[in-house]
Every structure is written in structure tokens, then in C-alpha cells.
Design an enzyme around this catalytic site. Structure first.
Site, PDB file in Angstrom:
ATOM      1  CG  HIS A 108      -1.965   1.043   1.183  1.00  0.00           C
ATOM      2  ND1 HIS A 108      -3.229   0.802   0.699  1.00  0.00           N
ATOM      3  CD2 HIS A 108      -1.949   2.342   1.532  1.00  0.00           C
ATOM      4  CE1 HIS A 108      -3.944   1.899   0.767  1.00  0.00           C
ATOM      5  NE2 HIS A 108      -3.189   2.847   1.272  1.00  0.00           N
ATOM      6  CB  ALA A 109       1.174   4.048  -2.432  1.00  0.00           C
ATOM      7  CG  HIS A 159      -1.815  11.120  -3.478  1.00  0.00           C
ATOM      8  ND1 HIS A 159      -2.904  11.889  -3.148  1.00  0.00           N
ATOM      9  CD2 HIS A 159      -1.539  10.385  -2.371  1.00  0.00           C
ATOM     10  CE1 HIS A 159      -3.271  11.634  -1.908  1.00  0.00           C
ATOM     11  NE2 HIS A 159      -2.454  10.704  -1.409  1.00  0.00           N
ATOM     12  CD  GLU A 160       1.435   8.081  -1.397  1.00  0.00           C
ATOM     13  OE1 GLU A 160       1.950   8.531  -0.358  1.00  0.00           O
ATOM     14  OE2 GLU A 160       0.289   7.587  -1.425  1.00  0.00           O
ATOM     15  CG  HIS A 198       1.284  12.524   1.430  1.00  0.00           C
ATOM     16  ND1 HIS A 198       0.308  13.149   2.154  1.00  0.00           N
ATOM     17  CD2 HIS A 198       0.660  11.516   0.758  1.00  0.00           C
ATOM     18  CE1 HIS A 198      -0.860  12.558   1.940  1.00  0.00           C
ATOM     19  NE2 HIS A 198      -0.671  11.567   1.086  1.00  0.00           N
ATOM     20  CD  GLU A 215      -4.054  11.183   2.413  1.00  0.00           C
ATOM     21  OE1 GLU A 215      -3.952  10.904   1.208  1.00  0.00           O
ATOM     22  OE2 GLU A 215      -3.276  10.738   3.277  1.00  0.00           O
ATOM     23  CG  HIS A 274      -6.994   3.312   4.804  1.00  0.00           C
ATOM     24  ND1 HIS A 274      -7.068   2.711   3.568  1.00  0.00           N
ATOM     25  CD2 HIS A 274      -6.134   4.351   4.667  1.00  0.00           C
ATOM     26  CE1 HIS A 274      -6.291   3.364   2.727  1.00  0.00           C
ATOM     27  NE2 HIS A 274      -5.711   4.357   3.359  1.00  0.00           N
ATOM     28  CE1 TYR A 280      -6.264   8.803   2.483  1.00  0.00           C
ATOM     29  CE2 TYR A 280      -7.385   7.825   4.352  1.00  0.00           C
ATOM     30  CZ  TYR A 280      -6.232   8.044   3.622  1.00  0.00           C
ATOM     31  OH  TYR A 280      -5.053   7.487   4.053  1.00  0.00           O
TER      32      TYR A 280
END
Length: 640
Positions: free
Chosen positions: A355-356, A385-386, A389, A413, A515, A525
Site C-alpha cells: 500500500h503506497a 499524490h505521494e 505528502h 491528502e 485503513h 479522505y
């Protein structure tokens, strides 16, 4: 969508070790009173300066142990991680006791009060040592099971080595055989979810106890406090109701097209859609089945993956493009340690949690990503997306440990997704040579918006239901004898989807989602899917890429790449960390003070208008009734 990125990181920070631990010095924090130079305030500042440095070191040790486990799933690494968590929990408990004894929450200095309030949020650390270890064992056991589950092949039942990524996901995306799709769905839920019921029950029991020790009615209320808004839960309910009419149009249209493809025996004209037909294990994104319901099939989508392959893209190339995007905004380049220490593809010699997730190690700009990346359109999105972060971590790095986080759980997020909105625009894809035309005609635009809606809009009932369910469990509003049917009743009621086969209380399906088994709060989210469009509109305005009622400058084809003005605005927003209330920093960034779906609805309005007209033309029924895939005597409705 998160994992041990800010999702698990903030929660296994905020929840397990009183994360809310963030702290900004009074010089950079406008919350401080201008006349706070008394001896007591100066003493308090020295106290928090020292404790924040000790906290930073504990976070560094904690996340190194968690990263080691997540990138090499062994029992030895799991036990080592739990040992460090337990030791840090005792440090955090003693720190909270000292803060309470010194009455820092009553300080005349606003910044001292904010630090004291954050550092007093103990989460599970409030438990006694035996209970804390039991809780961590329950959570990590669920995580280990999730990371190591394999299922049997539909076509070769003796081959039971298929993993979620990439094997099962590939079949869910590409098979059009309802029996095969149902097979993989049931295999996964039976193995990733059902065996974890006892661990989940232990988790619920101990988080209830931890919530009470933290003076909260329930663990749901403990989670909600991090939004720093007593009205936030009501705002979430109101926002969901605002968006439901749009979702119903998408749901009705997709159900109609699925019926055309599979026939009435597989997809009735009305009712819930079997999740297995939607191309995603949890039904949170439907874009993998796009070829079955593209609005204008004569306008084919550009095959970005094929173009990537033709240009010899590598996994490293995807991350390099993401790094270049942020640098074009005038933001920080990825440090060398990122490239040396991240795990960007699945190792062949050990089990990993695929899971990323993005990681901040609280030392020397050490930031990393862990994911099993492949070269395709979906991972191109996830990479950006990552990296959002990662950039957030780097921007607030100068904040003390207590303020190294987002002021609203949804912000982290949303930052990852707002960059991806630009990256996936036709304008940007043309600029990097993946497509030839950077301006779509009207039919192609509807196709593109529909594809995005199958990710952005259909996610909303899923994200909403995930924590509505857990809130009901935490608040003891759902009896344990109905934990599974209650889960599916919510999925049906809020989103009109259901399991492909009957599920009873002998099954237990919630932990089949990462999650849930990893104890990651999920409303963040849902909130992020609203905030990201507010952020997008603000950044596009800064970049001169958006103007109201100008067909040349629309939100859905805005690309902020290269805009130093947008970069400065974003950098200022991110650098504040959680040192101030989220409404204050949101107002400075966007001019707004609340979560507001107006920008999202503006972005998708051409599609919404098209769907209403097309559904009327086709006579498509809208809405759905109760699912028949659970016992009819399950609990009552959950409507908000």
C-alpha cells in the site's frame, strides 16, 4: 490514498503516540501574544523547546522501526516495532502528566497553550502497558495478515500465490467474466477480512478504553477532535447530502450501461451494483471499467500507458517527473536520501506492505516513499499524490516536532491530490509529450470528466461510509452481532453498492480494507476530496490559469506547472504545519474558512448537466433500495 503516509503516519502518530505533537516557536507562530515575555512564559518556551527535540528523536526512532517492518514484514520486525511503540508511549504519558501538573494549558501565551493541548492528547498511550501491547499486537496482526494474504487463481485452483498487487487488481480491472470477478472478490474478503474478527474486537474494546482515559465519549470523538471544530461532523453530513444528487446520476448511468453489457440476470435495472463489477476491490473507484460506460466511445481515450511504454518510461522516470513538477514551482528538490532509501518497486526477496505511503523520519530531510510502483496511468497519478505528502514534510520541516503535521487531517491528502489534478490535465500531459492535443473538444471533455468522476465522485459515499461505520461501532450504536451486516447496510444505503454474494455474521469484511486494519481514520479522505478542489481553484487563480466563465481558462484543464506565484502560495500554506488553526491558514490560502464543495461542483458541472440530460433521454431509473445480500433483519437505517 495514504497508508503510512500522513494517513497512518498522522494516526499512528496522533493516535498512538500523541501526535498532535507539533510545536512552532513563538517567532513563527502568530498565535503567540505579543507581550508574552513573562518569566513563566520564557520558562515554558524552554520546556517545550527541549521536549520537542526529545519528541523529534522519538519520532525518528518510531518511524524507522515502522518503516523497517513495512518494508520487510517479519515477526521479528513486528515485535521490534511494538517494543519501540510501547517505550515511546510511556515517555508520552509522562510528558502529558508534566504538562498537566504545570498547567501549561492555562498559559497567557497562545502558542504555549496550543502546544500543551496537542501534547496532552495521548490516544492509546493512555492505556496501561499491558493493554497498550495487546492493542498494538491486534493492529499489527491485522496488518501482517493483510500484507501476506494470497488467493487461488480462478483458472488454476492449485495456484494459490496470487497477491492483491498486482495479480488480483489486474483481474478485477480486466476480466469481464462475472463469475471470475466474484471469485476473486470473495477469496480476498474471506482471507483478508473474516479471520481478523477477534483482533478487530480486541481493537474496539481497547480503543474504547483509551478514549475514556482521554476524557472522550468514544474513539470516534477522539478522532474528530483533530478537526478542531465541534461542528465538523455535521458539516460532513451536510456536504455529503449536497453531493448525493450528482452521485445518483453517475450511479444510475453506470448501472444502466452495466445492464446493457452483462444483461438483467447480472445487473437488474434497479437496485444496488455488485462491487465486483466495478473494477476495484472495495468499489471506491470505478475507472478501471471505463470501457463499458464511456459516454462517447467513438472518442477513444489516449492510451497514456502505451505512450509511456513506447517512450521507455521507467519507475524512476515517474518520480523524476514528479520532482520536476515541484521544482518548477520553486519548491524543494527531493534530497539524495530519498532516492537512496525509498522502496519504489516490490522487492523479490521479502514481503512488504505494498500500500503506497509517504514517510517523514524527522531528521536531516530524510523523507521516503514505499510502494510497489508500475509504469501506468494510475501509478503516474499515485506517484504525484505521494510526492505531495513528501513536499508537505519538507516545507514544514523547520517547525518543532509538535507542529510537523497538517492542521486538518484532510489537508495532507488534499495536497497530494491537488498536484495530481494539474498533472493529469490534457494541458500538462501534452507539455510532457504523452498526448498530442492539450485542448479537448466537448465530447472528449465529457469523457475525461466522466473518467475523473469515476474516481473523485464515486469515492465520496465510500469514504463517508467507512467512518460512519466505525463511528457506530466505537459509539456502541451497532451491536457486535450485526457488525458485518451493518457494514454492508451502510455501503448499500449511502452508495448503492453490495457484495456479489450473500454475507452473514460468519463473515467479517471491514478489515479487508487496509485503513481499517491499520487503524487509520478515514474521514480525512472524504474531506480531502472537497478541500483539494478549493486548493486547486486558488492555485489556478494564482497561476493565471483560471477565470470564471472563461471557456479558455477552466478548472478542469488548469496546469500550474512552472508558476512561481502558485508555488509561493502553496509553500507558505504548507510551511505553517499545524502551528495554527486550519481555518486561519485556509483563509490565507483560498480566502475561505470552511470546507465547501462549490469548487468541486464547478469543476464537474459540464458532466453533471450532461448526465441529467442523458439519463432523462434514456429513461434511466435513479436511486436504489436495500441490498438483499445481507439478512433482512439487520439493523435499521443509518441515514444522516
Amino acid at each position: 490514498m495514504g497508508s503510512f503516509n500522513i494517513a497512518a503516519i498522522w494516526l499512528l502518530l496522533m493516535l498512538w503516540l500523541p501526535h498532535g505533537l507539533s510545536m512552532g516557536n513563538s517567532q513563527s507562530n502568530s498565535n503567540s501574544n505579543s507581550n508574552s515575555c513573562s518569566a513563566s512564559v520564557l520558562e515554558a518556551r524552554r520546556f517545550f523547546e527541549l521536549e520537542n527535540e526529545l519528541l523529534r528523536k522519538r519520532y525518528h526512532e518510531k518511524f524507522l522501526s515502522a518503516y523497517t517492518y513495512n518494508t520487510n514484514v517479519t515477526e521479528e520486525n513486528r515485535q521490534a516495532m511494538i517494543e519501540i511503540y510501547a517505550r515511546n508511549a510511556e515517555f508520552n504519558k509522562r510528558l502529558a502528566q508534566r504538562i498537566k501538573a504545570s498547567d501549561y494549558v492555562q498559559s497567557e501565551d497562545a502558542d504555549i497553550r496550543r502546544q500543551a493541548e496537542h501534547l496532552s492528547k495521548l490516544g492509546a498511550s493512555a492505556l496501561n502497558p499491558d493493554d497498550f501491547l495487546t492493542l498494538q499486537n491486534a493492529i499489527s496482526s491485522m496488518q501482517t495478515n493483510y500484507a501476506t494474504v494470497t488467493v487461488c487463481s480462478y483458472t488454476n485452483r492449485t495456484d494459490c500465490t496470487l497477491t492483491l498487487e498486482p495479480h488480483i487488481e489486474e483481474r478485477l480491472a480486466h476480466s469481464r467474466d462475472p463469475a471470475e470477478l466474484s471469485w476473486y472478490w470473495q477469496q480476498w474478503y474471506d482471507k483478508a477480512g473474516t479471520p481478523m474478527r477477534d483482533h478487530f474486537a480486541e481493537y474496539v474494546r481497547l480503543t474504547r478504553k483509551a478514549a475514556q482515559l482521554n476524557d472522550h465519549r468514544s474513539y470516534a470523538d477522539y478522532w474528530l477532535q483533530f478537526y478542531e471544530d465541534a461542528d465538523f461532523e455535521r458539516q460532513l453530513d451536510a456536504t455529503f447530502k449536497q453531493l448525493l444528487p450528482f452521485y445518483r446520476q453517475i450511479h444510475g448511468y453506470v448501472r444502466y450501461r452495466l445492464r446493457q453489457h452483462y444483461g438483467p440476470d447480472v445487473m437488474p435495472a434497479e437496485g444496488n451494483i455488485p462491487i465486483s463489477l466495478l473494477g476495484n476491490m472495495w468499489g471506491q473507484s470505478w475507472s478501471e471499467q471505463l470501457d463499458l460506460f464511456t459516454p462517447y466511445p467513438e472518442k477513444p481515450f489516449v492510451d497514456v500507458k502505451a505512450e509511456m511504454v513506447r517512450q521507455n518510461y521507467t519507475v524512476e522516470k515517474l518520480f523524476e517527473l514528479g520532482d520536476q513538477f515541484f521544482q518548477s514551482l520553486g519548491m524543494r528538490a527531493l534530497p539524495p536520501s530519498f532516492w537512496n532509501l525509498s522502496v519504489l518497486t516490490r522487492p523479490e526477496d521479502r514481503q512488504v506492505v505494498c500500500h503506497a505511503s509517504a514517510w517523514d523520519f524527522y531528521q536531516d530531510s530524510d523523507v521516503r516513499i514505499k510502494m510497489c510502483t508500475e509504469v501506468d496511468n494510475n501509478y503516474f497519478y499515485i506517484v504525484h499524490h505521494e510526492l505531495g505528502h513528501i513536499q508537505y514534510y519538507l516545507e514544514y520541516e523547520q517547525q518543532p516536532a509538535v507542529y510537523r503535521g497538517a492542521p486538518n487531517p484532510g489537508f495532507h491528502e488534499a495536497v497530494g491530490d491537488v498536484i495530481a489534478l494539474s498533472v493529469m490535465s490534457a494541458r500538462h500531459l501534452k507539455s510532457i509529450g504523452l498526448i498530442e492535443n492539450g485542448k479537448l473538444d466537448e465530447k472528449s471533455r465529457i469523457n475525461q470528466l466522466f473518467k475523473q468522476a469515476l474516481t473523485k465522485i464515486v469515492f465520496l459515499p465510500f469514504g463517508y461510509a467507512m467512518d460512519k461505520y466505525r463511528h457506530a461501532v466505537f459509539r456502541n450504536e451497532l451491536d457486535e452481532s450485526q457488525w458485518n451486516c451493518g457494514f454492508w447496510q451502510m455501503r448499500s444505503e449511502f452508495g448503492g453498492v453490495e457484495p456479489p454474494v450473500f454475507r452473514s455474521e460468519k463473515d467479517f469484511d471491514p478489515p479487508a480494507k487496509y485503513h481499517v486494519n491499520a487503524d487509520v481514520e478515514y474521514l480525512r479522505y472524504f474531506a480531502a476530496h472537497i478541500f483539494q478542489f478549493q486548493f486547486h481553484k486558488a492555485l489556478c487563480t494564482q497561476a493565471g490559469q483560471y477565470a470564471p466563465n472563461d471557456s479558455r481558462l477552466t478548472l478542469d484543464n488548469c496546469d500550474i506547472f512552472g508558476s512561481k506565484a502558485a508555488g509561493r502560495s502553496l509553500s507558505q500554506f504548507l510551511s505553517k504545519g499545524s502551528s495554527r488553526h486550519w481555518k486561519e491558514v485556509l483563509q490565507e490560502f483560498t480566502g475561505e474558512t470552511e470546507m465547501d464543495p462549490a469548487a468541486l461542483l464547478e469543476y464537474f458541472d459540464p458532466l453533471y448537466q450532461w448526465l441529467k440530460q442523458e439519463n432523462r433521454r434514456l429513461g434511466v431509473p435513479l436511486g436504489w433500495g436495500p441490498t438483499n445480500k445481507i439478512s433482512p433483519d439487520c439493523c435499521g437505517t443509518f441515514s444522516t
